[in-house]
Design an enzyme around this catalytic site. Structure first.
Site, PDB file in Angstrom:
ATOM      1  N   VAL A  55      47.726  41.917  40.411  1.00  0.00           N
ATOM      2  CA  VAL A  55      46.735  41.045  41.025  1.00  0.00           C
ATOM      3  C   VAL A  55      46.908  39.597  40.577  1.00  0.00           C
ATOM      4  O   VAL A  55      47.273  39.326  39.433  1.00  0.00           O
ATOM      5  CB  VAL A  55      45.299  41.551  40.711  1.00  0.00           C
ATOM      6  CG1 VAL A  55      44.982  41.492  39.228  1.00  0.00           C
ATOM      7  CG2 VAL A  55      44.245  40.768  41.501  1.00  0.00           C
ATOM      8  N   ASP A  56      46.699  38.683  41.499  1.00  0.00           N
ATOM      9  CA  ASP A  56      46.642  37.263  41.187  1.00  0.00           C
ATOM     10  C   ASP A  56      45.166  36.887  41.230  1.00  0.00           C
ATOM     11  O   ASP A  56      44.594  36.691  42.286  1.00  0.00           O
ATOM     12  CB  ASP A  56      47.450  36.481  42.232  1.00  0.00           C
ATOM     13  CG  ASP A  56      47.386  34.972  42.003  1.00  0.00           C
ATOM     14  OD1 ASP A  56      46.682  34.533  41.081  1.00  0.00           O
ATOM     15  OD2 ASP A  56      48.052  34.248  42.763  1.00  0.00           O
ATOM     16  N   ASP A  57      44.574  36.844  40.051  1.00  0.00           N
ATOM     17  CA  ASP A  57      43.143  36.572  39.946  1.00  0.00           C
ATOM     18  C   ASP A  57      42.965  35.072  39.658  1.00  0.00           C
ATOM     19  O   ASP A  57      42.878  34.263  40.567  1.00  0.00           O
ATOM     20  CB  ASP A  57      42.553  37.458  38.836  1.00  0.00           C
ATOM     21  CG  ASP A  57      41.043  37.365  38.728  1.00  0.00           C
ATOM     22  OD1 ASP A  57      40.451  36.504  39.390  1.00  0.00           O
ATOM     23  OD2 ASP A  57      40.453  38.155  37.970  1.00  0.00           O
ATOM     24  N   LYS A  64      43.476  37.181  45.050  1.00  0.00           N
ATOM     25  CA  LYS A  64      42.071  36.874  45.279  1.00  0.00           C
ATOM     26  C   LYS A  64      41.946  35.440  45.774  1.00  0.00           C
ATOM     27  O   LYS A  64      42.419  34.510  45.110  1.00  0.00           O
ATOM     28  CB  LYS A  64      41.267  37.055  43.983  1.00  0.00           C
ATOM     29  CG  LYS A  64      41.164  38.500  43.548  1.00  0.00           C
ATOM     30  CD  LYS A  64      40.143  38.646  42.433  1.00  0.00           C
ATOM     31  CE  LYS A  64      40.193  40.051  41.825  1.00  0.00           C
ATOM     32  NZ  LYS A  64      39.290  40.182  40.677  1.00  0.00           N
TER      33      LYS A  64
END
Lengths: 216, 216
Positions: free
Chosen positions: A119-121, A161
């Site tokens: 994930v790229d938060d 995100k």
């Protein structure tokens, strides 16, 4: 309450499967660097779909990064002054590249390298990984007298995100060498490898998909 | 024809979930070493279930090993002489432990380390991993003057194939520090991360389970 998104193993599998042909066309990766623990599962699945007939598997190197989002210490003081907290972040290496196997770092120089995470938060971990890897490769490249060879990094994540990011990536990478299989809102993503009841997890995921279909 | 065994992601998840409490009671691992690529997925899932309340995650270090089962060169000659082929095997490191992060090898000395892989087939890879890790730890232990501290290795695999093994493990490890979530015959195990059609894969797996239930 933060909305939760339930992602099944088969969702993860399909996201990797759908993305692989696009990466073979664009990034043409020769090596993967999996950011552990979250990158382990997508990297292993991707390896199956990035394999080309008659070619060996694309090697995977794993690195381990832990992100500590430091909480501001003086909460009360800030409430008084009204100052916006600058939340500090710290990335710690739990594993880095191995310099002894496969010819070590020499094998990274001049290669097309795909960095894989789940994930790229806040983008903090990815920024750290890209910066540090570029620095290491530049140093080895210099040492080997291979300054002219260009090493290219690209990024794959299962989910990006859509939110303001704390970390930044080189502009060219963000535009051309970044692939998120899915872009989502600022939701709480429930990955299957965290599920204590995988049947219930799958049921909740199916329910969500059902709702989405009927509301669209 | 070799019998195929279809293993779903949820099967893998449950095998890890069921095995974790047993390992917390016996091996009490403080560090995992995942043998990539097959060990990546079980190691990541295990991390969720080995986590104890109030404790940080158990760190994972990944190593990459490739097994080349060398085919005998002189097939015809052997057919003539009737000699039994001694099939050679060679394990190649694609990634080894990182000596720079987390205090490096020092952190391995005196620890309880769980080696994770997906399958114990010929046992060649596991033998290599155990021998090399023990050798490295002994060398570092010596260097640090920690010769007295005992480093303990244990093994977890999703599947052990019940067949004659080419590789061997220390007797104590085989008896007390080895856990296979499932023991199977000498079948062809189809892991989900290799599936080109995950729905069909799941369907075949469900069919197998159905058959097994109705025949027992």
């Amino acid at each position: 309450m933060v909305e939760k998104l339930y992602v099944t193993y088969n969702d993860v599998h399909r996201l990797c499967q759908e993305s692989a042909p696009r990466m073979l066309e664009s990034f043409k990766p020769q090596l993967m660097i999996a950011i552990g623990g979250g990158g382990y599962v997508p990297a292993r699945i991707l390896r199956s779909f990035l394999k080309q007939q008659g070619q060996p598997n694309i090697p995977i190197q794993a690195i381990g990064l832990s992100l500590y989002e430091e909480l501001p210490i003086a909460h009360e003081a800030n409430a008084t002054t009204g100052a916006v907290d600058q939340i500090g972040t710290k990335v710690t290496r739990t594993q880095w590249l191995d310099f002894t196997s496969l010819g070590g770092m020499e094998n990274l120089v001049g290669k097309r390298i795909l960095i894989v995470d789940e994930v790229d938060d806040t983008r903090t971990t990815l920024e750290y990984a890209v910066k540090e890897l570029e620095k290491d490769v530049a140093a080895v490249s210099e040492k080997l007298g291979k300054g002219g060879e260009k090493t290219e990094f690209s990024i794959f994540v299962l989910h990006n995100k859509d939110k303001p990011k704390k970390g930044t990536l080189p502009a060219d990478m963000e535009q051309n060498k970044y692939l998120a299989a899915q872009t989502v809102g600022d939701v709480w993503i429930c990955y299957p490898w965290e599920a204590t009841d995988i049947e219930e997890h799958d049921r909740l995921s199916a329910e969500q998909k059902q709702k989405k279909t009927s509301s669209s």
